[in-house]
Design a protein around this motif. Sequence first.
Motif, PDB file in Angstrom:
ATOM      1  N   GLY A  23     -10.455  -5.529  -0.434  1.00  0.00           N
ATOM      2  CA  GLY A  23      -9.344  -6.231   0.195  1.00  0.00           C
ATOM      3  C   GLY A  23      -9.140  -7.545  -0.533  1.00  0.00           C
ATOM      4  O   GLY A  23      -9.989  -7.967  -1.326  1.00  0.00           O
ATOM      5  N   LEU A  69     -11.164   3.080   9.439  1.00  0.00           N
ATOM      6  CA  LEU A  69     -10.019   2.981   8.535  1.00  0.00           C
ATOM      7  C   LEU A  69      -9.493   4.367   8.185  1.00  0.00           C
ATOM      8  O   LEU A  69     -10.263   5.301   7.953  1.00  0.00           O
ATOM      9  N   VAL A  72      -5.618   5.181   3.799  1.00  0.00           N
ATOM     10  CA  VAL A  72      -5.696   4.154   2.766  1.00  0.00           C
ATOM     11  C   VAL A  72      -5.770   4.833   1.401  1.00  0.00           C
ATOM     12  O   VAL A  72      -6.103   6.011   1.286  1.00  0.00           O
ATOM     13  N   VAL A 121      -7.057  -1.782   0.345  1.00  0.00           N
ATOM     14  CA  VAL A 121      -6.410  -1.960   1.639  1.00  0.00           C
ATOM     15  C   VAL A 121      -5.808  -3.359   1.734  1.00  0.00           C
ATOM     16  O   VAL A 121      -6.277  -4.300   1.089  1.00  0.00           O
ATOM     17  N   VAL A 126      -6.257  -4.587   8.398  1.00  0.00           N
ATOM     18  CA  VAL A 126      -7.494  -3.838   8.606  1.00  0.00           C
ATOM     19  C   VAL A 126      -8.306  -4.444   9.756  1.00  0.00           C
ATOM     20  O   VAL A 126      -8.556  -5.652   9.771  1.00  0.00           O
ATOM     21  N   ASN A 175      -1.325  -1.985  -3.250  1.00  0.00           N
ATOM     22  CA  ASN A 175      -2.154  -1.650  -2.099  1.00  0.00           C
ATOM     23  C   ASN A 175      -2.982  -2.813  -1.576  1.00  0.00           C
ATOM     24  O   ASN A 175      -3.461  -2.773  -0.446  1.00  0.00           O
TER      25      ASN A 175
END
Length: 250
Positions: A23, A69, A72, A121, A126, A175
Motif C-alpha cells: 500500500g 481483503l 485486489v 491496494v 483497506v 492500483n
Amino acid sequence: MGINDLDTASFIPGLSVDNVIFGFHNNQLKVLLLACKDQKHWMLPGGYVLKTESIDAAAERVLLDRTGLHKVYLQQFSVFGDPKRSSAQLVKGLVKSMDFDETLNQWFLQRFITIGYYALVEFEKVKPIPDPLSLACDWFDIDQLPRLIFDHQAIIEGALIAMRQHLNFQPIGLNLLPSSFPLKSLQLIYETILGKKLDRPNFNRKILSLGILEKKEKQFTGAAHKAPFLYSFRKKEYYKLLKEGIGETF
C-alpha cells in the motif's frame, strides 16, 4: 470453525502461497503483515492450496481468509523452495503457540515450497482484519520491517525486484494511488520500487509525455507551500500503453 478443524487432507502437501501486500500512505510504500501468536515474529498472509483449485484462486482465497481483503490486483512473481527456508526449531515454537493437535503439528513440520504473489491496494480503502491464527494485522514501512518468520524478508525483497521488472508492463501506480493524486506521489512510488532518486522536472516531463494522465482543476490541499495540481489516470490509454510496453522510461 476452530483452529484444529483445518482439513489438511484437502490441501496439496508441501505447497503454499504467500502474499506481499503493498500500500502507499504518507509518501511511504508499506507492507501488510500478520502478527504471529508466539508474540515474537510477524509474517506474510500465507496459506495452502486446495487440491481442487488453481494457484491463483488459492492466493485470492488465502488473502481473503487471512486479512479480509478481496478483489485486489494480484501478480505471481516467484517460487521459493530453499530446503532451509524454515527451521524446524522455529516451526515447533510457532505450532506450540497455536496449540494445534498432533495431526496439524505434523502437517506444519513438513517442508513447504511457496509461490509468491504481490498485491497492490489503495491504502485508504483497506480495512485489514486478522484471522484466528494471528494476533494483529498491520502496515509497516518497507524500510522498517519487524522480525519476520522463515524467508519472508527475502520474499518481500523478491516482490520489490519483480515490481521493478514489471513497472513498465503492469498497472502498479494505478492500483496503489487514489483516483486523484499529485505527481509527487507517483514519483515516490517509482523511486521506492527503482531504488533510486529521480529528477522531478525530468520525471514530470516524461510521465506527462506518455499521455496516460489527466490534469484536474482541483489542487492538492495537503501541500505546505504552493499547492500542486492533482492528476488521474486515463485508464484506457494507460492499459493500452502497458499492453504495448512503456519501455525503459526512467
